[in-house]
Design a protein around this motif. Structure first.
Motif, mmCIF file in Angstrom:
data_model
loop_
_atom_site.group_PDB
_atom_site.id
_atom_site.type_symbol
_atom_site.label_atom_id
_atom_site.label_comp_id
_atom_site.label_asym_id
_atom_site.label_seq_id
_atom_site.Cartn_x
_atom_site.Cartn_y
_atom_site.Cartn_z
ATOM 1 N N SER A 22 0.820 -1.227 0.000
ATOM 2 C CA SER A 22 0.000 0.000 0.000
ATOM 3 C C SER A 22 0.847 1.267 0.000
ATOM 4 C CB SER A 22 -0.958 0.035 1.195
ATOM 5 O OG SER A 22 -1.614 -1.193 1.333
ATOM 6 N N ILE A 23 2.012 1.224 -0.611
ATOM 7 C CA ILE A 23 2.829 2.435 -0.745
ATOM 8 C C ILE A 23 2.913 2.781 -2.223
ATOM 9 C CG2 ILE A 23 5.155 3.407 -0.493
ATOM 10 C CD1 ILE A 23 5.447 1.582 1.991
ATOM 11 N N ASP A 24 2.356 3.946 -2.593
ATOM 12 C CA ASP A 24 2.308 4.337 -3.992
ATOM 13 C C ASP A 24 2.157 5.849 -4.072
ATOM 14 O OD1 ASP A 24 2.264 4.050 -6.712
ATOM 15 O OD2 ASP A 24 0.135 3.525 -6.833
ATOM 16 N N PRO A 25 3.018 6.602 -4.700
ATOM 17 C CA PRO A 25 4.214 6.113 -5.391
ATOM 18 C C PRO A 25 5.421 6.026 -4.447
ATOM 19 C CG PRO A 25 3.999 8.473 -5.688
ATOM 20 C CD PRO A 25 2.846 8.055 -4.810
ATOM 21 N N LEU A 26 6.493 5.454 -4.946
ATOM 22 C CA LEU A 26 7.769 5.453 -4.211
ATOM 23 C C LEU A 26 8.474 6.779 -4.468
ATOM 24 C CD1 LEU A 26 9.428 1.953 -4.771
ATOM 25 C CD2 LEU A 26 8.645 2.909 -2.606
ATOM 26 N N THR A 27 8.759 7.511 -3.399
ATOM 27 C CA THR A 27 9.419 8.817 -3.559
ATOM 28 C C THR A 27 10.941 8.653 -3.452
ATOM 29 O OG1 THR A 27 9.422 9.230 -1.196
ATOM 30 C CG2 THR A 27 7.451 9.918 -2.415
ATOM 31 N N ASP A 28 11.649 9.755 -3.669
ATOM 32 C CA ASP A 28 13.108 9.740 -3.512
ATOM 33 C C ASP A 28 13.506 9.351 -2.090
ATOM 34 O OD1 ASP A 28 13.404 10.468 -6.071
ATOM 35 O OD2 ASP A 28 13.946 12.572 -5.690
ATOM 36 N N ARG A 29 12.682 9.796 -1.110
ATOM 37 C CA ARG A 29 13.003 9.457 0.293
ATOM 38 C C ARG A 29 12.876 7.954 0.526
ATOM 39 N NH1 ARG A 29 16.286 12.291 2.788
ATOM 40 N NH2 ARG A 29 15.382 12.290 4.888
ATOM 41 N N HIS A 30 11.816 7.342 -0.067
ATOM 42 C CA HIS A 30 11.712 5.884 0.014
ATOM 43 C C HIS A 30 12.970 5.237 -0.574
ATOM 44 C CE1 HIS A 30 7.245 6.710 0.126
ATOM 45 N NE2 HIS A 30 7.338 5.797 1.075
ATOM 46 N N TRP A 31 13.375 5.768 -1.723
ATOM 47 C CA TRP A 31 14.529 5.159 -2.410
ATOM 48 C C TRP A 31 15.825 5.309 -1.607
ATOM 49 C CZ3 TRP A 31 15.084 1.457 -5.651
ATOM 50 C CH2 TRP A 31 14.062 1.162 -6.549
ATOM 51 N N THR A 32 15.946 6.431 -0.886
ATOM 52 C CA THR A 32 17.121 6.598 -0.009
ATOM 53 C C THR A 32 17.202 5.426 0.963
ATOM 54 O OG1 THR A 32 16.919 8.993 -0.156
ATOM 55 C CG2 THR A 32 18.204 8.135 1.706
ATOM 56 N N LEU A 50 15.570 2.423 0.708
ATOM 57 C CA LEU A 50 15.693 1.120 0.028
ATOM 58 C C LEU A 50 17.134 0.863 -0.401
ATOM 59 C CD1 LEU A 50 12.480 1.138 -2.234
ATOM 60 C CD2 LEU A 50 12.812 0.054 0.010
ATOM 61 N N ARG A 51 17.779 1.872 -0.989
ATOM 62 C CA ARG A 51 19.164 1.674 -1.454
ATOM 63 C C ARG A 51 20.093 1.456 -0.266
ATOM 64 N NH1 ARG A 51 18.023 5.785 -5.565
ATOM 65 N NH2 ARG A 51 17.442 4.590 -7.425
ATOM 66 N N PHE A 52 19.806 2.174 0.833
ATOM 67 C CA PHE A 52 20.641 2.008 2.014
ATOM 68 C C PHE A 52 20.500 0.582 2.571
ATOM 69 C CE2 PHE A 52 21.588 2.148 6.528
ATOM 70 C CZ PHE A 52 22.804 2.807 6.528
ATOM 71 N N MET A 53 19.257 0.101 2.632
ATOM 72 C CA MET A 53 19.036 -1.254 3.173
ATOM 73 C C MET A 53 19.722 -2.301 2.311
ATOM 74 S SD MET A 53 15.365 -1.419 4.922
ATOM 75 C CE MET A 53 15.904 -2.790 5.857
ATOM 76 N N ARG A 54 19.592 -2.107 1.021
ATOM 77 C CA ARG A 54 20.194 -3.033 0.062
ATOM 78 C C ARG A 54 21.722 -3.084 0.258
ATOM 79 N NH1 ARG A 54 17.904 -7.063 -2.909
ATOM 80 N NH2 ARG A 54 19.555 -7.611 -4.317
ATOM 81 N N ALA A 86 12.408 -3.874 3.908
ATOM 82 C CA ALA A 86 13.170 -5.080 3.546
ATOM 83 C C ALA A 86 12.429 -5.875 2.480
ATOM 84 C CB ALA A 86 13.419 -5.941 4.791
ATOM 85 N N ARG A 87 11.099 -5.957 2.604
ATOM 86 C CA ARG A 87 10.316 -6.680 1.580
ATOM 87 C C ARG A 87 10.432 -5.979 0.233
ATOM 88 N NH1 ARG A 87 5.857 -6.775 5.320
ATOM 89 N NH2 ARG A 87 5.980 -8.658 6.589
#
Lengths: 422, 105
Positions: free
Chosen positions: B38-48, B50-54, B93-94
């Protein structure tokens, strides 16, 4: 040339490691130095009983130096930082200790400032923690005059020292108010970030059932953002609220602050990255870590520290002799869980096996995951075992460092379902 | 083990919805995985995040806990909960295709 082993911290882990190393290296020229910021060794399991008047702070504190065997130097000073590249410890008193091997045993500390408002209005007035002697003593006074209302017990985040202690606090509070004849005027609530009463499934189900039996409300998946002492409410990051008249909070834990000042030694929370089986740090070959200071996925508990001692000391010897290390530690933990009314239950587990029912340490022994008077007596006797067995670094007869399986009933036989551990 | 189609690729997920094979993940899958949370859209902050977790996962073998994220990712714990209201560490993480962070004991 003499080798020097510097042990940071004179608590459970530092003391038992120093005493074991002294015996191992007796008659050789290994120099042992224990550093601590003060000379007060607190028997931490005793803190749970202080708020209920069942123990007093002065009875659970002894001098650190007196627990160390002859031939171990005790250096009383705060620690400024460790320079792992130079093999040096810099102390607040200005001295610099070089080392061949460093043992980090400085435990976990409470980080109040990570939770908004926790140390603000109401702190030590209607918001307490029993994880320090001062807090436990202040809470005793507050409970003595408490005559009804909402009491919440809140774990801010994992990991914490002795993950069962907050549950034990709830059980003892139920008993305490019952004995005072005001239990019907007290609402007890346990507020946890976990999705159940405990981390591991079989124990979580058992302990959750006991909360319900004792009429203690359970609020799960509550990640505390703020403690509003003046307004009497806990607020979560997802904007839920739990009101209270008296809050018992277990603050976020982290490693000792000098770890954060030591470049390359700790992680984001100042715990030291450590191999979970050898107990050698991942930051330098000659740095080993025991007890709560390590980031290993075991409970932060005195029993774990005791069981780690054997492997850690053997690996320090092997490191100094240039031999390969052993993968000796299996994550073994056990704890008595005090449940009030002169009863307790016992749990025993490791990295791979969750707490199960049955008996410990074999088919004939103390009942596991079941309330009994015998377990309560075991818990009371343990204080003497701690000062006279654990700290001197002795093996406890019949209680091995690796987890026993013979008396346990496997999950399949109990019909409990397993879910992956958190 | 349930499998599912994401970005035209057959993906194996465990019972709790975490990737069994993190190497199967690609950035193209993130938007669809986010919609399932239920997260839409993915913003730049989300990506910060996600990339960090990865990168933490690839570096250390486990994703960070919420507290560690708050201290090291450049996104505060409060904002992490605004971005991923149902639990930042698990949900991120998912979406980032890594196993459940091995945080609490």
């Amino acid at each position: 040339m003499a080798k020097r082993v510097v042990i940071l911290g004179g608590g459970t882990g530092g003391t038992l490691v120093a005493n074991r190393l002294r015996r191992l290296f007796s008659g050789t020229d290994v120099e042992l130095v224990v550093v601590d910021q003060n000379d007060r060794h607190v028997y931490q399991p005793g803190l749970l009983f202080v708020p209920f008047g069942l123990a007093h702070s002065e009875d659970i504190v002894r001098p650190r130096q007196r627990q160390l065997h002859d031939g171990i130097k005790f250096h009383e000073s705060g620690i400024e930082r460790v320079e792992i590249g130079a093999n040096e410890v810099h102390l607040h008193d200005g001295s610099v200790l070089g080392y061949d091997v460093l043992v980090v045993a400085t435990g976990a500390s409470l980080i109040l400032e990570e939770t908004e408002g926790l140390a603000g209005p109401g702190w030590m007035d209607k918001v307490f923690t029993f994880y320090t002697p001062e807090g436990a003593g202040a809470l005793e006074a507050a409970l003595a005059t408490f005559d009804g209302g909402r009491v919440v017990v809140n774990v801010v985040d994992m990991p914490i020292k002795c993950p069962v202690a907050p549950l034990e606090f709830c059980f003892l509070a139920d008993w305490y108010f019952h004995e005072r004849g005001i239990r019907d005027r007290v609402e007890l609530t346990y507020v946890t970030p976990l999705d159940g009463a405990f981390t591991k499934p079989v124990a979580s189900k058992q302990l959750g059932g006991m909360l319900a039996d004792k009429n203690i409300e359970l609020v799960t998946e509550f990640n505390t953002s703020e403690v509003d002492g003046a307004g009497g409410r806990l607020i979560s990051y997802d904007q839920r609220e739990v009101p209270f008249d008296l809050a018992v909070v277990i603050p976020l834990h982290g490693g000792a602050s000098y770890v954060g000042r030591s470049i390359g030694l700790g992680d984001a929370l100042n715990f030291v990255p450590t191999d979970e089986h050898t107990l050698q740090s991942k930051v330098a070959d000659n740095v080993f870590v025991i007890g709560d200071a390590a980031n290993v996925p075991a409970s932060k508990a005195g029993s774990v520290t005791h069981f780690e001692g054997e492997t850690l000391v053997e690996n320090v010897r092997r490191h100094l002799a240039g031999e390969p290390l052993i993968d000796g530690f299996d994550g073994h933990a056990n704890c008595f869980i005090e449940t009030g009314f002169h009863k307790a239950l016992l749990i025993d587990f490791n990295y791979d096996t969750e707490p199960l029912t049955g008996h410990y340490p074999g088919r004939v022994g103390l009942p596991l995951l079941k309330q009994s008077r015998l377990n309560h007596l075991g818990k009371l006797l343990f204080q003497s075992v701690y000062w006279h067995g654990l700290l001197p670094g002795r093996d406890i007869p019949g209680i091995g460092a690796t987890m026993p399986s013979s008396g346990k009933i496997p999950v399949a036989a109990t019909g409990a379902t397993t879910t992956p551990k958190e | 083990m349930p499998t599912t189609m994401i970005a035209a690729t057959q993906i194996e997920l465990n019972d709790e919805g975490f990737f069994v094979h993190p190497e199967q993940w690609t950035e193209e899958m993130a938007a669809e995985l986010a919609r399932r949370e239920s997260i839409d859209p993915l913003t730049d902050r989300h990506w910060t995040v996600l990339r960090f977790m990865r990168s933490e996962f690839l570096d250390k073998g486990t994703g960070p806990t919420v507290r560690a994220l708050g201290k090291t990712s450049g996104v505060s714990v409060k904002e992490l909960y605004q971005l991923f209201p149902k639990g930042p560490a698990k949900v991120a993480a998912r979406i980032a295709g890594i196993p459940k962070p091995r945080g609490c004991i």
